[in-house]
Write an enzyme that holds these catalytic residues in place. Structure first.
Site: not given
Length: 481
Positions: A187, A239-240, A244, A295, A392
């Site tokens: 995805k 991802g974030s 996660g 990241c 972040e």
């Protein structure tokens, strides 16, 4: 009197959009065919630099996930039974087609993501092809990768990727999965689905067997369905950290293998003996590459007190030369922020930094009237208690802190819930090794930053996730070992 201009003026150097033919609409890619979503839902993808609608894309739901996983499971039997040398041929073909279509894909990625064309052209696309070439080479050598004499594939890999490096993150996920003999349901992010859909076309062009790769554009619910599907054997997510953690809770107690590559708050450490001009270039690359939407960005600059003034002077002078604007212009250094949502987050955190007492500075910078833009920004007088030094931001915002001793630098660098990356700038090799060994970061760059190679593993500690992608290590997550 000499009336010549003091500096050369830049002329616009736009890359042509004509090389990319974006269709008005795209379907899901399931079992080798493009198809509508089961419920008929669609969404629009826009160009961040202009807010123009690029295309309408089918939106995957749980029924579509079920179809795609079924197709991948069926394809797995034959794909995993192929000799590694045969799987390698498909990966080599994909790599060559990516090279042949690299200009087209670079323009597409810039349009859909907002990053400068010189980054997609010179960094993203060469690395994408390199990853497929690299893992093609491993496909018939898995028994020599250090994971036993006859490692077996896991089955169906469910993969969810972010919007900051859409095609590169796809390559990081799909190349090792296919080399190891797995099949894939992937995805892409909802704001950047186009390059993954073009990759689906590349799979057909390469003659990849039906069902080996399935692409499902959609929102978080589609990703959650992939993660939770009982017939998915392996989950890979980039991802974030918040998402996660949610994924980790979902797969806990199941037989699924999981790798997570999450957020970061990388420290870029500059010692007093560092070559200042070289360090400044590394700092700029570390935080302003891809508008800081990385990241492993070097978002915390730790500079030794004795060289702080000199370094900040050089850094501000360098930032004043950066060119912000049309991402398709080959002169552009700073492109658009990927979405209105991300721009709002960056803006809110920068305003919080000011409210908490940090000193904000940006070069004189005219922002385009349309699109999502944020000027390169640095904060001084920052302490470890400031939100901008802890959270972040995922934008072109640099927090500057100081230190006096190597021990203090290490303590401040490690004072974070994250542990993805770090950089060290010094002329002493012994200091690089000594400091690097004490940093709790998965990747430590020395006298450089944001350099990637398919042969080198990448991943983090603590809330930056676990598992490694790239290199020989990247195969382990896709093998039953």
């Amino acid at each position: 009197m000499d009336k010549r201009p003091s500096a050369f003026e830049y002329a616009p150097a736009p890359e042509s959009r004509a090389i990319v033919d974006i269709a008005p609409s795209y379907g899901l890619f399931i079992d080798g065919e493009f198809t509508e979503a089961a419920d008929g839902k669609v969404f629009k993808t826009v160009s961040p630099s202009t807010e123009e609608v690029l295309s309408e894309v089918a939106q995957a739901g749980s029924e579509d996930v079920d179809r795609a996983v079924g197709a991948a499971r069926k394809a797995f039997e034959k794909w995993s039974a192929l000799p590694g040398s045969e799987r390698a041929k498909y990966l080599f073909r994909i790599a060559r087609i990516i090279q042949e279509r690299s200009r087209e894909l670079a323009v597409l990625e810039t349009l859909d993501n907002g990053k400068p064309i010189k980054e997609t052209r010179d960094a993203d696309l060469p690395l994408v092809a390199a990853h497929f070439f690299y893992y093609a080479g491993w496909a018939d050598k898995l028994g020599h990768a250090g994971f036993g004499a006859n490692p077996r594939p896991l089955g169906v890999a469910g993969q969810v990727i972010p919007w900051n490096f859409p095609l590169l993150m796809l390559a990081w996920k799909i190349a090792p999965a296919l080399a190891a003999g797995n099949t894939v349901v992937l995805k892409p992010a909802e704001t950047t689905p186009l390059s993954a859909l073009f990759f689906a076309d590349i799979c057909r062009q390469a003659g990849l067997p039906r069902g080996v790769v399935n692409i499902l554009p959609g929102y978080g619910d589609a990703g959650a369905s992939i993660v939770a599907h009982p017939d998915v054997d392996k989950v890979a997510f980039t991802g974030s950290t918040a998402v996660g953690k949610e994924i980790a809770r979902t797969v806990a107690g199941t037989r699924k293998k999981l790798t997570l590559e999450l957020g970061g708050k990388g420290a870029n450490i500059v010692f007093d003996d560092a070559p200042i001009d070289q360090a400044v270039e590394g700092i700029v690359t570390g935080i302003f590459f891809n508008q800081g939407q990385v990241c492993c960005a070097g978002s915390r600059l730790l500079v030794q007190e004795s060289v702080q003034d000199e370094l900040l002077h050089s850094l501000k002078r360098r930032l004043s030369t950066l060119r912000l604007g049309d991402p398709l212009d080959k002169n552009t250094d700073i492109g658009a922020i990927n979405s209105a949502e991300q721009l709002a987050r960056i803006t809110a955190l920068a305003e919080q930094g000011e409210a908490e007492g940090a000193e904000r500075w940006s070069p004189a910078c005219e922002l385009p009237s349309a699109g999502y833009w944020f000027a390169p920004t640095l904060f001084t007088n920052v302490t470890q208690a400031h939100t901008i030094a802890r959270d972040e931001i995922f934008g072109p915002v640099l927090s500057v802190l100081t230190f006096r001793t190597p021990e203090e630098a290490v303590a401040k660098a490690n004072n974070t819930p994250y542990g993805l990356s770090a950089g060290i700038w010094t002329e002493k090799g012994s200091r690089i090794l000594a400091v690097a060994n004490k940093l709790r970061a998965g990747v430590v760059w020395s006298n450089t930053f944001n350099k990637f190679d398919p042969t080198s593993p990448f991943g983090g500690y603590k809330e930056s996730g676990f598992g490694r992608e790239g290199g020989r290590h990247g195969l382990e997550a896709y093998l039953d070992v």
